[in-house]
Write an enzyme that holds these catalytic residues in place. Structure first.
Site, PDB file in Angstrom:
ATOM      1  N   LYS A 165      14.181 -26.094   7.241  1.00  0.00           N
ATOM      2  CA  LYS A 165      15.658 -26.402   8.445  1.00  0.00           C
ATOM      3  C   LYS A 165      16.070 -28.138   8.263  1.00  0.00           C
ATOM      4  CE  LYS A 165      14.134 -23.218  11.825  1.00  0.00           C
ATOM      5  NZ  LYS A 165      15.296 -22.062  12.310  1.00  0.00           N
TER       6      LYS A 165
ATOM      7  N   ASP B 298       2.380 -19.507  19.521  1.00  0.00           N
ATOM      8  CA  ASP B 298       2.767 -18.326  18.162  1.00  0.00           C
ATOM      9  C   ASP B 298       3.909 -20.205  17.798  1.00  0.00           C
ATOM     10  OD1 ASP B 298       5.014 -16.851  16.935  1.00  0.00           O
ATOM     11  OD2 ASP B 298       5.854 -16.251  18.394  1.00  0.00           O
TER      12      ASP B 298
ATOM     13  N   ASP C 295       5.694 -23.353   7.698  1.00  0.00           N
ATOM     14  CA  ASP C 295       6.166 -23.252   8.823  1.00  0.00           C
ATOM     15  C   ASP C 295       7.566 -23.719   8.764  1.00  0.00           C
ATOM     16  OD1 ASP C 295       7.067 -24.774  11.318  1.00  0.00           O
ATOM     17  OD2 ASP C 295       5.172 -25.070  11.733  1.00  0.00           O
ATOM     18  N   HIS C 296       8.471 -22.285   8.216  1.00  0.00           N
ATOM     19  CA  HIS C 296       9.782 -22.374   8.754  1.00  0.00           C
ATOM     20  C   HIS C 296      10.994 -23.428   9.252  1.00  0.00           C
ATOM     21  CE1 HIS C 296      10.383 -20.693  12.336  1.00  0.00           C
ATOM     22  NE2 HIS C 296      11.897 -20.046  11.443  1.00  0.00           N
TER      23      HIS C 296
ATOM     24  N   LYS D 102       2.222 -18.263   8.569  1.00  0.00           N
ATOM     25  CA  LYS D 102       1.385 -18.141  10.292  1.00  0.00           C
ATOM     26  C   LYS D 102       1.263 -16.819   9.888  1.00  0.00           C
ATOM     27  CE  LYS D 102       3.467 -18.695  13.709  1.00  0.00           C
ATOM     28  NZ  LYS D 102       4.984 -17.840  14.038  1.00  0.00           N
TER      29      LYS D 102
ATOM     30  N   LYS E 205      10.603 -16.998  25.189  1.00  0.00           N
ATOM     31  CA  LYS E 205      11.713 -16.222  24.933  1.00  0.00           C
ATOM     32  C   LYS E 205      12.734 -15.206  25.763  1.00  0.00           C
ATOM     33  CE  LYS E 205       9.112 -14.573  20.715  1.00  0.00           C
ATOM     34  NZ  LYS E 205       9.763 -15.172  20.232  1.00  0.00           N
TER      35      LYS E 205
ATOM     36  N   HIS F 191       5.369 -24.105  15.035  1.00  0.00           N
ATOM     37  CA  HIS F 191       7.117 -25.734  15.115  1.00  0.00           C
ATOM     38  C   HIS F 191       6.793 -26.748  15.956  1.00  0.00           C
ATOM     39  CE1 HIS F 191       7.556 -21.835  13.485  1.00  0.00           C
ATOM     40  NE2 HIS F 191       7.536 -20.887  13.983  1.00  0.00           N
TER      41      HIS F 191
ATOM     42  N   ARG G 240       0.982  -1.538   0.331  1.00  0.00           N
ATOM     43  CA  ARG G 240       0.027   0.088   0.015  1.00  0.00           C
ATOM     44  C   ARG G 240       1.243   1.175  -0.424  1.00  0.00           C
ATOM     45  NH1 ARG G 240      -4.324  -2.855   4.207  1.00  0.00           N
ATOM     46  NH2 ARG G 240      -2.773  -2.688   5.280  1.00  0.00           N
TER      47      ARG G 240
ATOM     48  N   GLU H 263      14.419 -19.433  22.696  1.00  0.00           N
ATOM     49  CA  GLU H 263      15.271 -17.820  22.542  1.00  0.00           C
ATOM     50  C   GLU H 263      15.682 -17.240  23.255  1.00  0.00           C
ATOM     51  OE1 GLU H 263      12.892 -17.063  18.450  1.00  0.00           O
ATOM     52  OE2 GLU H 263      10.830 -17.649  20.091  1.00  0.00           O
TER      53      GLU H 263
HETATM   54  C1  BG6 Z   1       8.519 -17.245  14.451  1.00  0.00           C
HETATM   55  C2  BG6 Z   1       7.847 -17.059  15.557  1.00  0.00           C
HETATM   56  O1  BG6 Z   1       6.884 -18.796  14.224  1.00  0.00           O
HETATM   57  O2  BG6 Z   1       9.302 -18.144  14.811  1.00  0.00           O
HETATM   58  C3  BG6 Z   1       8.807 -16.538  16.169  1.00  0.00           C
HETATM   59  O3  BG6 Z   1       6.516 -15.892  15.577  1.00  0.00           O
HETATM   60  C4  BG6 Z   1       9.598 -16.777  17.145  1.00  0.00           C
HETATM   61  O4  BG6 Z   1       8.168 -15.733  17.155  1.00  0.00           O
HETATM   62  C5  BG6 Z   1      10.722 -17.767  15.338  1.00  0.00           C
HETATM   63  O5  BG6 Z   1      11.330 -16.166  17.320  1.00  0.00           O
HETATM   64  C6  BG6 Z   1      11.456 -18.738  15.555  1.00  0.00           C
HETATM   65  O6  BG6 Z   1      11.908 -18.627  14.508  1.00  0.00           O
HETATM   66  P1  BG6 Z   1      13.887 -19.218  14.363  1.00  0.00           P
HETATM   67  O7  BG6 Z   1      14.341 -20.330  13.080  1.00  0.00           O
HETATM   68  O8  BG6 Z   1      14.696 -17.999  14.725  1.00  0.00           O
HETATM   69  O9  BG6 Z   1      13.878 -19.923  15.531  1.00  0.00           O
END
Ligand code: BG6
Length: 495
Positions: free
Chosen positions: A186, A239, A181-182, A152, A344, A244, A46, A220
């Site tokens: 990995k 989250d 879902d990243h 997500k 976190k 994950h 936008r 994290e």
């Molecule tokens: C994301 C979450 O999907 O994954 C974040 O929304 C999180 O809160 C992140 O920090 C962690 O990903 P990675 O690859 O850094 O472990």
């Protein structure tokens, strides 16, 4: 190299995800000669912006976030000429007719039909809008050439996830939808399947007879960063656990697949979610622990508490830590607890799965031999360390039979000497190749939400007392240690 020309349309073109993840990964694919010969990237947003400004911003993102680091200007210029910007409102039909015109022009120039990938890197509120608008503009029609990528979160709870899945599948066929879902991209996560099913050595002991319990940790050190607005409405369970951690659980606990077919693998994974013993709203406190970080220290510097972070309510009840104890009701895993935790601002960044094996059924060694005696444990390290460690007992050198714990290690970098691609490189390339293996199907998303709903409801009905209940830089609330301690078990890594 893929020969099919490809157009990638990124909604949210000026957004954070595009800048941090998508563009650095696409550029790294380009540098590795893994992009199609003919491709175009159209950022849509936008905000008013020119092609040149957008490219400048992306270059800054590449410098900061690319796995391969700084860009040589020849490489960057070769890539950047494929990138353009289109300003438009997401609910304005003109945005989509302009997109159609741009795509048609590219295809005319290339003299070939292109794969069109529509990537929604926008706030989730737009996930319901964009697919409908694409449908109204007829941009969804060609099932063979059109794909939709969704980031997500897929929903906020079971109902909203179902509703969103319905909206998506009204516009696109499930086979066209790639839910990211990243974690699944990995290398170390993909290696769970390789390790389990390419090595017949481990499969026979991967069950209740030999495994005592399993811990899954995604810890994290970062806080909520600039995402307070989103995070304060989500929390750790939504989250991280819904996506994950439950995906990791599926890979660790699934039955062997019959073939390496995407749906075969995803069927076996979703079976795990269906087999998890349902949690009762009334007994949430027995199997779930939540926490929120307060002021503390990390790497020697003071860190503010969650309620003092930007865009967070000073009385926020949102959890930044969640731990769960789950059982899987099937032949393989009956009675074996799976403990999942994420948080976190924890003491150290570490993601790992630890399979704790049962103790030897009979101790024939003299009691003094085993001062440090621990049953064997297999650790699948996901990040930052990437590898696998088998911890077992060995005889300490000397005349006496003394047992000491030792480790056998596999490390990715040492063994293969090649860097692992970023998860997004793998996933974006898979979308181009139309390979859905590493993407989350609608039924999986819903099964994951269904499993967590009692916890979400239980927590929503019972405002947390005593938040913040862990210090930034610690290993989380004491109650999470007690969750395992009651069973005589321990988290790994331990404090
Ligand atoms: C994301 C979450 O999907 O994954 C974040 O929304 C999180 O809160 C992140 O920090 C962690 O990903 P990675 O690859 O850094 O472990």
């Amino acid at each position: 190299m893929n020969i099919v020309p490809t157009i990638i349309v990124i909604f949210g073109g000026t957004g954070d995800l595009t800048w941090r993840k998508l563009m650095p990964s696409l550029f790294d694919l380009h540098r590795d000669e893994r992009m199609p010969k003919q491709f175009a990237i159209i950022g849509v947003g936008r905000t008013p912006c020119s092609d040149a400004k957008l490219r400048e911003r992306f270059l800054a993102g590449v410098k900061r976030f690319s796995r391969k680091g700084m860009a040589k200007s020849a490489d960057w210029n070769g890539f950047a000429r494929h990138v353009t910007y289109q300003q438009g409102d997401y609910s304005d039909p003109a945005t989509y007719s302009n997109l159609e015109k741009s795509c048609a022009k590219l295809e005319k120039d290339w003299k070939m039909k292109a794969t069109r990938i529509f990537h929604m890197a926008t706030p989730p509120a737009l996930f319901g809008v964009i697919p409908k608008m694409l449908t109204d503009a007829g941009l969804n029609r060609d099932r063979a050439h059109v794909r939709l990528v969704v980031e997500k979160p897929i929903g906020h709870d079971l109902d909203s996830a179902r509703k969103l899945n319905r909206t998506l599948t009204e516009s696109f066929h499930e086979s066209q939808i790639f839910r990211i879902d990243h974690y699944l991209g990995k290398e170390t996560v993909q290696n769970i399947l390789a390790f389990r099913f390419a090595n017949p050595l481990f499969e026979p002991i991967w069950n209740r007879r030999y495994v005592d319990y399993v811990t899954l940790t995604v810890a994290e050190t970062v806080g909520v960063e600039e995402r307070g607005g989103y995070y304060d409405h989500a929390g750790a369970l939504r989250d991280m656990v819904q996506s994950h951690l439950l995906q990791l659980l599926c890979l660790v606990a699934m039955e062997p697949m019959v073939s390496f077919n995407a749906d075969e693998i995803r069927n076996k994974k979703v079976d795990v979610l269906h087999a998890v013993c349902p949690i009762r709203v009334g007994s949430v406190n027995e199997c779930a622990v939540r926490g929120q970080y307060g002021i503390g220290r990390l790497d020697g510097r003071p860190v503010r508490g969650y309620r003092r972070e930007d865009d967070i309510s000073p009385h926020s009840p949102t959890e930044t830590y969640a731990a769960l104890k789950l059982f899987i009701d099937n032949w393989r895993w009956q009675g074996v607890p799976f403990y999942l935790r994420t948080g976190k601002r924890m003491a150290r960044q570490v993601s790992e799965v630890a399979i704790q094996f049962r103790a030897a059924p009979h101790q024939s060694f003299p009691p003094e031999s085993g001062r440090d005696w621990h049953p064997s444990c297999l650790v699948l390290s996901i990040q930052p360390e990437e590898g696998i460690t088998l911890c077992f007992q060995a005889k300490y050198p000397g005349r006496r039979m003394l047992l000491r714990p030792v480790e056998m290690r596999f490390n990715y970098e040492e063994s293969f000497g090649v860097p692992s691609p970023d998860a997004y490189e793998t996933l974006l390339r898979d979308v181009m190749d139309n390979d859905p293996t590493l993407f989350v199907r609608a039924d999986m998303v819903e099964a994951a939400w269904r499993l967590l709903m009692p916890v979400l409801e239980g927590w929503a009905n019972d405002r947390p007392r005593g938040f913040p209940n862990y210090a930034a830089g610690s290993w989380g609330p004491k109650a999470a240690d007690e969750l395992l301690g009651r069973d005589g078990h321990f988290w790994r890594p331990s404090a």
